[in-house]
Write a protein that holds these residues in place. Structure first.
Motif, PDB file in Angstrom:
ATOM      1  N   VAL A  53       0.526  51.659 -96.611  1.00 24.20           N
ATOM      2  CA  VAL A  53       1.895  51.170 -96.404  1.00 24.20           C
ATOM      3  C   VAL A  53       2.152  51.016 -94.906  1.00 24.20           C
ATOM      4  O   VAL A  53       2.679  49.999 -94.451  1.00 24.20           O
ATOM      5  N   LEU A  54       1.755  52.012 -94.138  1.00 24.52           N
ATOM      6  CA  LEU A  54       1.898  51.963 -92.686  1.00 24.52           C
ATOM      7  C   LEU A  54       1.145  50.764 -92.118  1.00 24.52           C
ATOM      8  O   LEU A  54       1.679  50.013 -91.301  1.00 24.52           O
ATOM      9  N   ALA A  55      -0.092  50.565 -92.547  1.00 24.77           N
ATOM     10  CA  ALA A  55      -0.902  49.436 -92.059  1.00 24.77           C
ATOM     11  C   ALA A  55      -0.234  48.105 -92.388  1.00 24.77           C
ATOM     12  O   ALA A  55      -0.188  47.196 -91.543  1.00 24.77           O
ATOM     13  N   ALA A  56       0.282  47.967 -93.588  1.00 20.77           N
ATOM     14  CA  ALA A  56       0.942  46.720 -93.983  1.00 20.77           C
ATOM     15  C   ALA A  56       2.173  46.458 -93.123  1.00 20.77           C
ATOM     16  O   ALA A  56       2.406  45.332 -92.675  1.00 20.77           O
ATOM     17  N   ARG A  57       2.954  47.497 -92.890  1.00 21.00           N
ATOM     18  CA  ARG A  57       4.133  47.348 -92.041  1.00 21.00           C
ATOM     19  C   ARG A  57       3.747  46.941 -90.621  1.00 21.00           C
ATOM     20  O   ARG A  57       4.381  46.074 -90.023  1.00 21.00           O
ATOM     21  N   ASN A  69      -6.370  50.288 -87.421  1.00 23.45           N
ATOM     22  CA  ASN A  69      -6.644  51.715 -87.212  1.00 23.45           C
ATOM     23  C   ASN A  69      -6.204  52.520 -88.431  1.00 23.45           C
ATOM     24  O   ASN A  69      -6.968  53.314 -88.988  1.00 23.45           O
ATOM     25  N   TRP A  70      -4.957  52.311 -88.843  1.00 19.21           N
ATOM     26  CA  TRP A  70      -4.403  53.099 -89.939  1.00 19.21           C
ATOM     27  C   TRP A  70      -4.982  52.707 -91.292  1.00 19.21           C
ATOM     28  O   TRP A  70      -5.158  53.556 -92.170  1.00 19.21           O
ATOM     29  N   MET A  71      -5.307  51.429 -91.466  1.00 21.98           N
ATOM     30  CA  MET A  71      -5.915  51.020 -92.724  1.00 21.98           C
ATOM     31  C   MET A  71      -7.269  51.704 -92.900  1.00 21.98           C
ATOM     32  O   MET A  71      -7.583  52.221 -93.976  1.00 21.98           O
ATOM     33  N   GLY A 104      -5.797  45.692 -97.393  1.00 20.07           N
ATOM     34  CA  GLY A 104      -7.076  45.686 -96.689  1.00 20.07           C
ATOM     35  C   GLY A 104      -7.585  44.298 -96.358  1.00 20.07           C
ATOM     36  O   GLY A 104      -8.091  44.062 -95.251  1.00 20.07           O
ATOM     37  N   ARG A 105      -7.435  43.368 -97.281  1.00 21.80           N
ATOM     38  CA  ARG A 105      -7.940  42.012 -97.033  1.00 21.80           C
ATOM     39  C   ARG A 105      -7.243  41.362 -95.832  1.00 21.80           C
ATOM     40  O   ARG A 105      -7.925  40.912 -94.908  1.00 21.80           O
ATOM     41  N   PRO A 106      -5.922  41.296 -95.789  1.00 23.04           N
ATOM     42  CA  PRO A 106      -5.312  40.656 -94.615  1.00 23.04           C
ATOM     43  C   PRO A 106      -5.563  41.417 -93.309  1.00 23.04           C
ATOM     44  O   PRO A 106      -5.722  40.799 -92.253  1.00 23.04           O
TER      45      PRO A 106
END
Length: 179
Positions: A53-57, A69-71, A104-106
């Motif tokens: 969620v953090l990575a997407a944001r 990094n977060w993903m 993960g993909r994007p």
């Protein structure tokens, strides 16, 4: 094209947030209402889905390196959780697969556009995981599994490093941007 990518990313964030109900209810409620800064500050005590969620944001905010990094930290922790989870691990793998596709993909499409940044993100995740406790899955009780999962990310780093000269060519052939 950029608007389409942003729409896809925002849809991904929505899906990830709504899918969080597959995570234990107390965890989903806990990180679903947290700000980006709060998730980052509490990352070592949250379910790995929170890191996605953090990575997407972060990716939606244009912070691609931080998102990667977060993903990768989330991926590392999620793979560890699944590896030691038995029956529950199989259930977790469904959400992990969805998060890998939707977030993960994007993130990977972005970060692999610069091999040095990609390598840095994976190394950052390993360093962060090493330096921080894991409140979800015991590092001491499952040390062998942790080593196995970390070794998998190390092997990916080695592969990317070995293929660093052909990755931009492959991306270009697939219509992906190199930065």
């Amino acid at each position: 094209m950029k608007d389409q990518a942003m729409k896809r990313l925002l849809l991904s964030v929505f899906l990830v947030t709504s899918m969080a109900v597959a995570v234990p209810a107390q965890d989903a409620e806990r990180f679903g209402n947290l700000t980006t800064d709060q998730i980052e500050a509490q990352a070592d005590s949250l379910h790995p889905a929170a890191l996605y969620v953090l990575a997407a944001r972060l990716l939606a905010a244009g912070e691609g390196q931080e998102a990667a990094n977060w993903m990768y930290a989330g991926q590392l922790r999620y793979r560890f959780l699944i590896t030691v989870g038995g029956e529950e691990g199989r259930d977790e793998s469904i959400l992990f697969s969805a998060l890998t596709e939707q977030v993960g993909r994007p993130v990977n499409e972005y970060i692999a556009g610069d091999v040095d940044e990609w390598l840095a993100a994976m190394r950052w995740a390993l360093d962060w995981d090493d330096a921080n406790p894991n409140s979800i899955t015991s590092k001491t009780e499952h040390a062998a599994a942790l080593t196995e999962v970390r070794d998998g990310l190390e092997r990916l780093i080695e592969t990317v490093e070995a293929e660093r000269d052909i990755i931009p060519q492959q991306r270009e052939a697939n219509g992906l941007e190199n930065r």
